[in-house]
Write a protein that holds these residues in place. Structure first.
Motif, PDB file in Angstrom:
ATOM      1  N   GLY A  79      31.950 -33.292   0.200  1.00 35.74           N
ATOM      2  CA  GLY A  79      32.901 -32.211  -0.049  1.00 35.74           C
ATOM      3  C   GLY A  79      34.337 -32.587   0.253  1.00 35.74           C
ATOM      4  O   GLY A  79      35.209 -31.738   0.270  1.00 35.74           O
ATOM      5  N   SER A  83      36.053 -31.296   4.525  1.00 35.74           N
ATOM      6  CA  SER A  83      34.836 -30.485   4.515  1.00 35.74           C
ATOM      7  C   SER A  83      34.230 -30.439   5.917  1.00 35.74           C
ATOM      8  O   SER A  83      34.463 -31.322   6.748  1.00 35.74           O
ATOM      9  N   ASP A  84      33.466 -29.412   6.181  1.00 33.50           N
ATOM     10  CA  ASP A  84      32.814 -29.287   7.490  1.00 33.50           C
ATOM     11  C   ASP A  84      31.890 -30.469   7.765  1.00 33.50           C
ATOM     12  O   ASP A  84      31.816 -30.969   8.887  1.00 33.50           O
TER      13      ASP A  84
END
Length: 138
Positions: A79, A83-84
């Protein structure tokens, strides 16, 4: 203590059997994720071809023929850098980062380089100069 050891041994066998027969249970039982990850996963280097810092790691992977134990993927597969999933591996959102077999992240190219050269010292060619003087000049 012998009885306690036997009961812990039986518990571990049960957890491993449970994971192997029901992979969907991974993550539900404490400690099981690392057992499955160690047995099935490869390390992953998250990097892009234009990264100069990642280039030295990619060279080590290619020269030592580590493609069987390390995959190279783009951070976009997680991502992106913010992103996480990527931030869980490297909170500074920098490249490269090596996701190790246990799922943890190892950031910074110099740290990854030292780790790979130490871990795979038995794979030829040796990329570490033989003497301290040569290493200082390298």
């Amino acid at each position: 203590t012998d009885r306690r050891w036997q009961s812990q041994k039986m518990l571990c066998r049960g957890v491993v059997r449970s994971v192997l027969s029901h992979p969907s249970r991974v993550g539900r039982v404490s400690g099981v994720r690392s057992i499955r990850t160690m047995a099935e996963a490869k390390s992953v280097l998250y990097d892009v071809p234009v990264s100069n810092n990642g280039a030295r790691i990619r060279i080590i992977i290619l020269k030592k023929q580590l493609q069987d134990v390390i995959d190279i993927k783009s951070p976009a597969e997680l991502g992106g850098l913010n992103s996480d999933a990527y931030l869980a591996l490297n909170p500074l959102a920098k490249m490269p980062v090596l996701q190790m077999e246990d799922g943890s992240g190892l950031p910074e190219s110099q740290v990854i380089e030292a780790y790979l050269l130490d871990k795979y010292v038995d794979r030829s060619p040796s990329l570490v100069p033989a003497t301290p003087e040569l290493r200082a000049r390298a």
